[in-house]
Scaffold this active site. Structure first.
Site, mmCIF file in Angstrom:
data_model
loop_
_atom_site.group_PDB
_atom_site.id
_atom_site.type_symbol
_atom_site.label_atom_id
_atom_site.label_comp_id
_atom_site.label_asym_id
_atom_site.label_seq_id
_atom_site.Cartn_x
_atom_site.Cartn_y
_atom_site.Cartn_z
ATOM 1 N N GLU A 426 0.868 -1.201 -0.229
ATOM 2 C CA GLU A 426 0.176 0.143 0.066
ATOM 3 C C GLU A 426 0.838 1.299 0.096
ATOM 4 O O GLU A 426 1.595 1.446 0.911
ATOM 5 C CB GLU A 426 -0.868 0.101 1.349
ATOM 6 C CG GLU A 426 -1.900 -1.076 1.106
ATOM 7 C CD GLU A 426 -2.934 -0.653 2.295
ATOM 8 O OE1 GLU A 426 -4.318 -1.513 2.255
ATOM 9 O OE2 GLU A 426 -2.785 -0.105 3.353
ATOM 10 N N CYS A 427 0.792 2.007 -1.026
ATOM 11 C CA CYS A 427 1.309 3.511 -1.247
ATOM 12 C C CYS A 427 2.966 3.380 -1.187
ATOM 13 O O CYS A 427 3.450 3.072 -2.122
ATOM 14 C CB CYS A 427 0.697 4.345 0.169
ATOM 15 S SG CYS A 427 1.015 6.093 -0.402
ATOM 16 N N ALA A 428 3.488 3.555 -0.091
ATOM 17 C CA ALA A 428 4.975 3.449 0.009
ATOM 18 C C ALA A 428 5.220 1.842 -0.789
ATOM 19 O O ALA A 428 6.473 1.982 -1.141
ATOM 20 C CB ALA A 428 5.558 3.579 1.456
ATOM 21 N N LEU A 430 3.853 0.081 -2.832
ATOM 22 C CA LEU A 430 3.606 0.371 -4.492
ATOM 23 C C LEU A 430 4.820 1.087 -5.001
ATOM 24 O O LEU A 430 5.373 0.577 -5.954
ATOM 25 C CB LEU A 430 2.399 0.982 -4.639
ATOM 26 C CG LEU A 430 2.141 1.758 -6.009
ATOM 27 C CD1 LEU A 430 2.055 0.638 -7.203
ATOM 28 C CD2 LEU A 430 1.014 2.467 -6.119
ATOM 29 N N SER A 520 -1.220 -0.875 -4.577
ATOM 30 C CA SER A 520 -1.915 0.331 -4.601
ATOM 31 C C SER A 520 -1.553 1.371 -3.903
ATOM 32 O O SER A 520 -1.108 1.133 -2.958
ATOM 33 C CB SER A 520 -3.363 -0.193 -4.546
ATOM 34 O OG SER A 520 -4.474 0.793 -4.400
#
EC number: 6.3.5.9
Length: 557
Positions: A426-428, A430, A520
């Protein structure tokens, strides 16, 4: 009996809630209280400072991400063993998710909603700069706007002089609100911030500890702690959130379907792919496999308990390695979960670059049978026998060069993904899986480059899963939150993880699915989606069973 609470709110962002809440947590603890710290909303950073002040993990209460019905159970779970709770609000008291169809004054996800759910009084922190007698009108409005929210008093922040304080106190008296504290302007207490807010406590290191101590000293000297403790209330009671009960439903579903339920096969382990038709007209190729995790049949080690729950892939007993308080990894996090007896190893990234996560995530992973091992991608290798990988949020853009220098880990992650092991990013996470981040080579699992962008992307999303993955089934809906200033560039056409409608009704496809990698920008709260976590552990357990695990020589540094 519920633990009494006080909610720290403000008329607007930037009023000093974090300083007051963190200092109050520390000061009450110093006075002998066992304080449970909470933060309203999806913010990951403030709870790190709360955790330093309390000596136990800071937790979030977010009705949007977990559902209104879970707020009280999560509160009771997080407050277990404490005699007082301090809940820091988000934005202004009545600010929440913007919904044109909203009925009534309480916005979803607002501090006011959480205070009402807990039956707890609100202490309003007012930035006194620029205020005089007109403060009475502001306070009158906040006190009468919604009668389900009770203002218990006011803390005046950044007061300029004794005369200024006298005028402000008179204004508070005029509307019948007691002044519970008055803090002078002290610019040196400002904690350094950057593009997404405060620098996380774990990154700020010893300076964060010093800052928390200074906040504690300030509040202890200028706030009536006895009055705050006497004001605290909570009208709620009932069963606390139980991670084992949350994943037990998934275990029972697997057992009910029997041995011929959908399960991971050797073909999956070899990296087979499939294309799924996405709902809502997207028709997006998945680029990943039709995973079919959960439900699957029982096997050796699965067992039903006396209350009908069952373990997933072995006993529901496992313990994470202890991480820093700021990252939410103290023994208090473990609750009633027993010492480890087995289960798949889930490697969870931590350290300065991966600081965003919810305490409940690790608890659910362990309740589902996983052995969670935290490692620092800046310097560590993958733990031995890694059967699944969790890459949470954080600030990898601030540490891109050091992340790129750990080439052995990047190679291992790339090989892990190629082997088809389940990866949740998630985020980082990704960003770490892209080809490059601001010109620094990353793992190259996701066929895209990432760079720091010109604008902030922020807000809740109502998302739908566009394909099967180790966590989600096609068409499943989830609420998540975006919070980043990076963006993907030079991205190849690939299967997207999520789809949602943008602010103008446009279709948005986001994230990437690569074999069994779900990556994501969308942050989700595992407590709001426990089945996804249970599926992820079941996937890791199946791969560990067939021997497709990552093995390295020697201990993790």
């Amino acid at each position: 009996m519920s633990v009494p609470a006080v909610v720290i709110a403000a008329p607007a962002s930037g009023s000093g809630k974090t300083t007051l809440a963190t200092g109050l947590i520390g000061a009450l603890g110093r006075a002998g209280h066992r304080v449970a710290p909470f933060k309203v909303g999806p913010d990951y950073i403030d709870p790190g400072y709360h955790g330093l002040a309390a000596g136990r993990p800071g937790r979030n209460l977010d009705p949007v991400l977990v559902g209104e019905h879970r707020v009280v159970p999560l509160y009771l779970h997080g407050a277990r063993g404490c005699d007082l709770a301090v809940v820091e609000g988000v934005m202004g008291l009545f600010d929440g998710r913007i919904d044109e169809n909203q009925a009534g004054p309480v916005a979803e996800g607002s501090t006011a909603q959480v205070a009402s759910l807990l039956g707890a009084p609100v202490v309003l922190v007012v930035d006194a700069r620029g205020h005089s007698q007109s403060l009475a009108a502001l306070l009158h409005g906040f006190a009468t706007f919604d009668t389900s929210v009770r203002l218990g008093g006011v803390i005046l922040n950044r007061v300029g002089s004794e005369r200024h304080e006298q005028v402000l106190r008179a204004a508070c008296t005029r509307v019948g609100l007691p002044v519970l504290g008055s803090l002078p302007r002290m610019a040196e207490l400002e904690v350094p911030s950057r593009h997404l807010g405060l620098i996380p406590a774990i990154e700020h290191g010893s300076a964060a500890t010093i800052a928390v101590a200074a906040m504690t000293d300030l509040v202890a000297a200028h706030v009536d702690l006895a009055a705050i403790a006497g004001l605290a209330r909570s009208t709620v009671d009932g069963p606390a959130w139980d991670p084992e009960a949350e994943v037990g439903a998934f275990a029972r579903e697997r057992i009910a379907l029997g041995a011929h339920g959908a399960s991971v096969t050797a073909e999956h382990a070899a990296g087979a792919t499939a294309v799924d038709s996405a709902p809502d007209g997207h028709g997006t190729p998945s680029g990943g496999m039709s995973f079919g995790i959960g439900p699957s049949g029982t096997r050796a080690g699965d067992s039903a308990t006396a209350n009908g729950s069952a373990s997933i892939g072995g006993p529901i007993v496992a313990v994470a390695t202890v991480d820093s308080i700021a990252a939410g990894g103290t023994s208090d996090l473990l609750g009633s979960i027993s010492p480890p007896l087995g289960g798949p190893v889930i490697a969870m990234a931590g350290g300065p670059a991966f600081t965003f996560g919810y305490a409940e995530h690790r608890e659910l992973l362990m309740a589902a049978g996983a052995r969670v091992v935290v490692f620092d991608p800046l310097r560590d290798e993958l733990p031995p026998d890694t059967a699944g990988l969790v890459l949470p949020g954080g600030f990898p853009e601030e540490h891109a060069a050091q992340l790129a220098a750990n080439t052995r880990l990047l190679t291992a992650v790339r090989e892990l993904a190629s082997a088809g092991l389940p990866v949740h990013a998630e985020c980082a996470g990704l960003l770490y899986l892209t080809r490059s981040l601001d010109g620094h080579a990353m793992a190259g699992v996701v066929d895209a480059d990432a760079e720091f962008g010109p604008r902030l992307t922020l807000g809740y999303r109502d998302a739908v899963a566009l394909a099967d993955s180790p966590l989600w089934r096609t068409g499943e809906r989830v609420r998540g939150h975006e919070f980043h200033r990076t963006r993907l560039v030079s991205a190849a056409t690939a299967g997207s993880a999520w789809g949602w409608r943008g602010g103008l009704g446009e279709r948005v496809a986001e994230g990437a699915l690569v074999r069994n990698v779900h990556a994501s920008y969308l942050h989700t709260h595992p407590a709001g989606n426990p089945t996804a976590t249970a599926r992820f552990v079941a996937a890791a357990a199946e791969y560990a069973r067939v021997g497709v695990v990552v093995r390295i020589s020697g201990p993790v540094r």
